[in-house]
Design an enzyme around this catalytic site. Structure first.
Site, PDB file in Angstrom:
ATOM      1  N   CYS A  34      29.654  46.635  31.564  1.00  0.00           N
ATOM      2  CA  CYS A  34      29.715  45.303  32.198  1.00  0.00           C
ATOM      3  C   CYS A  34      29.566  45.411  33.720  1.00  0.00           C
ATOM      4  CB  CYS A  34      31.011  44.576  31.839  1.00  0.00           C
ATOM      5  SG  CYS A  34      32.498  45.486  32.287  1.00  0.00           S
ATOM      6  N   HIS A 312      37.145  43.973  33.260  1.00  0.00           N
ATOM      7  CA  HIS A 312      35.839  43.504  32.827  1.00  0.00           C
ATOM      8  C   HIS A 312      35.153  42.878  34.034  1.00  0.00           C
ATOM      9  CE1 HIS A 312      32.829  42.027  30.118  1.00  0.00           C
ATOM     10  NE2 HIS A 312      33.143  40.751  30.290  1.00  0.00           N
TER      11      HIS A 312
END
Length: 368
Positions: A34, A312
């Protein structure tokens, strides 16, 4: 693919307003990528950079011996996205991620990686490749000395005693700015100035602050005394001095990195600062010439999570007056007001852990 539903939903939401020729494609996550996906989306919607990269691809894709390097992998990925028949969907950036991992062992494992570190690595790698290509065109390989052949960074070779000008690539033209580091001796008043190039500004942050105040602190005057005295060449001794940074030449694309991860001595580890830092849609940057450069926000890489070693990344992107959130293979449209929810928290223990981390601003009024 998984995102078919989300993609068609986006098409329905935009309807007739779907921008002509634009493509919105999510990127598949390979376990921990990510950090890479969020930066790639921000760069894809950095239009001058995208256009120059696609031009580069068009001019180089048919070269039989074109080296499989990071620049070609990135250009190939951007070309794949921009030439899709569908307006929305998902692409797996397998070749690009494989190349990143091959090139840099930091990104090889399955640990959480830092998006800012990745952006720095990527831009410097692209510059290295372009500089080497430019040098190769100027002189045949046998004319290069062994040290020039292996030089792996911005080299400034000396020819006949005259220093050659550093190569300015299209990556420099987009992202490079110049800082001036000024030191004034408080004894003789002599000012020593040193220029430094930058691709992004890393700013210290404080609770309930703004980008403008962070930039003011970055450029504020600091006194060097006690153990930090400055060696003045004119006085030939250590002297008290005043030091400050000035933005001499602002870049066309201003990348601001908020230093949200701070090493805490007492904890013996890094801690994430969830401070509320307001980043405006429009920013005025005061430069050394006291001229204001005006910038507009077009992308934000957001860190989601309470600590530096897990979490994330997603990116918020402004495209054709719409704001979109790219979360790996998922894309959704958001209101401009939603962007403010990523400023950070004014409480010490926030409920919300989604905070703006890297900001991308484009200079208004053409290329600087």
């Amino acid at each position: 693919m998984v995102m078919g539903a989300a993609g068609s939903k986006l098409e329905k939401v935009l309807g007739d307003q779907f921008p002509e020729g634009e493509r919105y494609f999510g990127l598949e996550n390979f376990g921990n990528t990510c950090y890479c996906n969020s930066v790639l989306q921000a760069l894809y919607f950095c239009i001058p950079f995208r256009e120059q990269l696609l031009d580069y691809y068009a001019n180089n894709k048919n070269l039989g011996d074109a080296e499989e390097n990071l620049l070609m992998c990135l250009a190939d990925l951007f070309s794949q996205i921009s030439s899709q028949k569908k307006k929305t969907g998902v692409i797996a950036p397998k070749r690009f991620v494989y190349r990143v991992k091959k090139q840099n062992e930091i990104f090889r494992g399955y640990m959480h990686q830092d998006a800012h570190e990745f952006l720095n690595f990527l831009l410097n790698e692209l510059v290295d490749i372009l500089e080497k290509e430019s040098n190769a065109l100027k002189s045949p390989p046998e004319a290069l000395s062994p040290s020039e052949k292996i030089s792996n960074g911005p080299s400034h070779p000396v020819m006949n005693g005259v220093r050659k000008e550093p190569i300015v690539t299209w990556v420099h033209k987009n992202f490079q700015g110049i800082l001036t580091n000024e030191t004034r001796c408080l004894c003789c008043e002599t000012v020593t100035a040193r220029d430094e190039m930058f691709f992004d500004l890393s700013l210290d942050i404080e609770q309930n602050s703004s980008i403008t105040s962070c930039l003011k602190n970055f450029c504020s005057t600091e006194t060097l005394n006690a153990e930090d005295k400055f060696f003045c060449d004119k006085c030939c001794s250590l002297q008290e001095a005043q030091k400050r940074m000035k933005i001499k030449k602002p870049p066309h694309i201003l990348v601001i990195h908020l230093k949200r991860f701070k090493y805490m001595e007492q904890l013996g580890r890094y801690k994430k600062l969830s401070y509320r830092v307001v980043f405006p849609m429009e920013l005025k940057l005061n430069t050394a010439e006291d001229a204001d450069s005006e910038y507009i926000l077009f992308a934000v890489v957001v860190h989601v999570g309470s600590g530096p070693n897990h979490g994330h990344y997603v990116s918020l992107v402004k495209s054709h007056n719409h704001w979109l959130m790219f979360d790996d293979d998922n894309i959704e449209m958001i209101d401009e007001s939603t962007v403010q929810t990523f400023f950070g928290s004014s409480q010490e223990y926030p409920g919300n852990t989604d905070h703006g981390y890297i900001l991308f601003y484009e200079c208004l009024g053409g290329k600087s």
